[in-house]
Design a protein around this motif. Structure first.
Motif, mmCIF file in Angstrom:
data_model
loop_
_atom_site.group_PDB
_atom_site.id
_atom_site.type_symbol
_atom_site.label_atom_id
_atom_site.label_comp_id
_atom_site.label_asym_id
_atom_site.label_seq_id
_atom_site.Cartn_x
_atom_site.Cartn_y
_atom_site.Cartn_z
ATOM 1 N N TYR A 1 -8.332 -37.267 -0.347
ATOM 2 C CA TYR A 1 -9.952 -37.920 -0.732
ATOM 3 C C TYR A 1 -9.413 -39.283 0.315
ATOM 4 N N THR A 2 -9.843 -40.045 1.092
ATOM 5 C CA THR A 2 -9.500 -41.422 1.148
ATOM 6 C C THR A 2 -10.783 -42.037 2.183
ATOM 7 N N VAL A 3 -11.254 -43.026 2.177
ATOM 8 C CA VAL A 3 -12.306 -43.781 2.442
ATOM 9 C C VAL A 3 -12.069 -44.900 3.856
ATOM 10 N N LYS A 4 -13.546 -44.618 4.907
ATOM 11 C CA LYS A 4 -13.742 -44.381 5.660
ATOM 12 C C LYS A 4 -14.398 -45.086 6.588
ATOM 13 N N ALA A 5 -14.260 -45.922 7.581
ATOM 14 C CA ALA A 5 -15.920 -46.383 7.855
ATOM 15 C C ALA A 5 -16.391 -45.568 8.994
ATOM 16 N N ASN A 6 -17.539 -45.075 8.679
ATOM 17 C CA ASN A 6 -18.626 -44.145 9.669
ATOM 18 C C ASN A 6 -19.421 -44.668 10.357
ATOM 19 N N GLY A 7 -19.453 -45.495 11.297
ATOM 20 C CA GLY A 7 -20.022 -46.210 11.999
ATOM 21 C C GLY A 7 -20.701 -47.567 10.976
ATOM 22 N N THR A 8 -21.237 -47.786 11.777
ATOM 23 C CA THR A 8 -21.554 -48.891 11.428
ATOM 24 C C THR A 8 -23.714 -48.799 10.435
ATOM 25 N N THR A 9 -23.600 -50.065 9.794
ATOM 26 C CA THR A 9 -24.539 -50.420 8.738
ATOM 27 C C THR A 9 -26.245 -50.850 9.986
ATOM 28 N N ALA A 10 -27.354 -50.699 9.612
ATOM 29 C CA ALA A 10 -27.801 -51.890 10.616
ATOM 30 C C ALA A 10 -28.193 -53.135 10.206
ATOM 31 N N GLU A 11 -27.114 -53.983 9.537
ATOM 32 C CA GLU A 11 -26.908 -54.922 9.742
ATOM 33 C C GLU A 11 -25.090 -55.435 10.608
ATOM 34 N N GLY A 12 -25.140 -54.026 10.865
ATOM 35 C CA GLY A 12 -23.824 -54.381 11.747
ATOM 36 C C GLY A 12 -22.541 -54.279 11.699
ATOM 37 N N LYS A 13 -22.830 -53.663 9.848
ATOM 38 C CA LYS A 13 -21.441 -54.208 8.619
ATOM 39 C C LYS A 13 -20.466 -52.533 8.650
ATOM 40 N N LYS A 14 -20.098 -52.015 8.387
ATOM 41 C CA LYS A 14 -18.837 -50.749 8.473
ATOM 42 C C LYS A 14 -20.015 -50.550 7.246
ATOM 43 N N ASN A 15 -19.629 -49.080 7.547
ATOM 44 C CA ASN A 15 -20.500 -47.748 6.708
ATOM 45 C C ASN A 15 -19.292 -47.304 6.246
ATOM 46 N N TRP A 16 -19.176 -47.758 4.733
ATOM 47 C CA TRP A 16 -17.619 -46.546 4.155
ATOM 48 C C TRP A 16 -18.128 -45.199 3.819
ATOM 49 N N MET A 17 -17.418 -44.727 3.343
ATOM 50 C CA MET A 17 -17.655 -43.363 3.034
ATOM 51 C C MET A 17 -16.485 -42.559 2.619
ATOM 52 N N VAL A 18 -16.635 -41.886 1.294
ATOM 53 C CA VAL A 18 -15.588 -41.020 1.071
ATOM 54 C C VAL A 18 -15.112 -39.837 2.178
ATOM 55 N N PHE A 19 -14.136 -39.617 2.518
ATOM 56 C CA PHE A 19 -14.010 -38.912 3.033
ATOM 57 C C PHE A 19 -13.196 -37.590 3.288
ATOM 58 N N ASP A 20 -12.990 -36.388 3.250
ATOM 59 C CA ASP A 20 -12.499 -35.563 2.668
ATOM 60 C C ASP A 20 -11.710 -34.756 4.034
ATOM 61 N N LYS A 21 -10.266 -34.882 3.821
ATOM 62 C CA LYS A 21 -9.495 -34.722 5.169
ATOM 63 C C LYS A 21 -9.381 -33.382 5.244
ATOM 64 N N ALA A 22 -9.018 -32.465 3.879
ATOM 65 C CA ALA A 22 -9.268 -31.065 4.072
ATOM 66 C C ALA A 22 -10.785 -30.194 5.251
ATOM 67 N N ALA A 23 -11.030 -30.668 4.506
ATOM 68 C CA ALA A 23 -12.756 -30.647 5.744
ATOM 69 C C ALA A 23 -12.536 -31.525 6.255
ATOM 70 N N GLU A 24 -12.119 -32.351 6.512
ATOM 71 C CA GLU A 24 -12.801 -32.557 8.015
ATOM 72 C C GLU A 24 -13.944 -33.480 8.050
ATOM 73 N N GLN A 25 -14.280 -33.824 6.550
ATOM 74 C CA GLN A 25 -15.768 -34.292 6.108
ATOM 75 C C GLN A 25 -16.370 -34.813 5.476
ATOM 76 N N PHE A 26 -17.286 -36.310 5.882
ATOM 77 C CA PHE A 26 -17.547 -37.513 5.315
ATOM 78 C C PHE A 26 -18.088 -36.419 3.723
ATOM 79 N N LEU A 27 -18.282 -37.188 2.822
ATOM 80 C CA LEU A 27 -18.942 -36.728 1.273
ATOM 81 C C LEU A 27 -20.509 -38.075 1.161
ATOM 82 N N PRO A 28 -21.593 -37.159 1.801
ATOM 83 C CA PRO A 28 -22.615 -38.272 1.562
ATOM 84 C C PRO A 28 -22.769 -38.738 0.141
ATOM 85 N N GLN A 29 -22.766 -37.941 -1.220
ATOM 86 C CA GLN A 29 -22.892 -37.852 -2.444
ATOM 87 C C GLN A 29 -22.754 -38.900 -2.950
#
Length: 263
Positions: free
Chosen positions: A5-33
């Motif tokens: 598990y790591t933290v990656k930017a998933n696009g940007t927010t409405a304010e133009g800031k990076k949208n940080w999220m926890v990322f599961d490398k094994a499943a290759e998916q972000f964890l929105p919870q």
């Protein structure tokens, strides 16, 4: 060991800031919870990697199974072939109940072999409901009614009477089951009593030397045939084959004995 598990930017927010999220490398998916700032999410990722925080298993949503709702099948009957007698009253009530298909016979209810009734039973599907206006439209004998109820149940279908509200097998009604059981017991007792009356009447009439009133058949053959009939261990066809007494003659003799005995 590489961290899952790591933290990656998933696009940007409405304010133009990076949208940080926890990322599961094994499943290759972000964890929105998991939500929060970058450093808070890094702490969550650390706990996940160390095993001090566990992911909650996502609930698997199962679609509720559709209850099998079949068709509403109407059955109606009138006892005459005369065209002036109509199905109108029964047909109107069955249509008001929302019947998809309606079968109708112009025959006596005492006759079990009815073309449209047989066709309806053949066409029944699981989940269907047979609707009748009243019991006497379906059958005029207890035994026949019980047999038909069983046939309908075996098809996975149910039976409902408009006027006889207790007869409703669609909801596993205890009252319907109870009354059908009582009817079955009464029908069995009625048949046993009728058979006993026939035997007693035949014995009385034979002692009186009942006369057929037609050219006599061999008396010994007739006595043998009546004795077999009384025992009830053979069919009429078998009695005819054993004794040589014709079916018509045997029936006439039995009827005469019953008439003389007042049965």
């Amino acid at each position: 060991m590489e961290k899952q598990y790591t933290v990656k930017a998933n696009g940007t927010t409405a304010e133009g800031k990076k949208n940080w999220m926890v990322f599961d490398k094994a499943a290759e998916q972000f964890l929105p919870q998991f939500e929060g700032g970058r450093f808070a999410l890094q702490d969550i990722a650390k706990q996940l990697n160390e095993g001090t925080l566990e992911l909650e298993a996502e609930e698997t949503k199962t679609e509720p199974k559709e209850s099998k709702t079949g068709r509403k099948i109407g059955y109606m009957r009138i006892s005459t072939l005369h065209e002036h007698q109509k199905f109108d009253r029964q047909e109107e009530q069955l249509k008001d109940m929302g019947c998809d298909v309606i079968y109708g016979d112009r025959l006596s209810g005492a006759k079990r072999e009815r073309p449209e009734l047989n066709k309806m039973l053949d066409d029944l599907q699981e989940g269907d409901t047979v609707i009748i206006v009243s019991i006497d439209r379906l059958s005029r004998s207890t035994r026949d009614l019980l047999d038909l109820v069983e046939l309908i149940k075996e098809k996975g279908a149910s039976l409902k009477s408009i006027q006889d509200s207790w007869l409703n097998t669609t909801d596993e009604s205890p009252m319907a089951d109870f009354l059908l059981t009582v009817m079955g017991a009464l029908g069995q007792m009625e048949r046993a009593m009728a058979q006993q009356r026939v035997k007693e009447g035949m014995a009385v009439a034979m002692r009186k030397g009942a006369n057929v009133g037609r050219p006599k058949v061999n008396s010994k053959k007739m006595e043998h045939a009546l004795e077999l009939y009384k025992k009830g261990e053979h069919s009429i066809k078998e009695i005819v084959e054993i004794t040589g007494v014709s079916k018509a003659t045997l029936f006439r003799k039995v009827k005469e004995i019953k008439d003389q005995a007042g049965i």
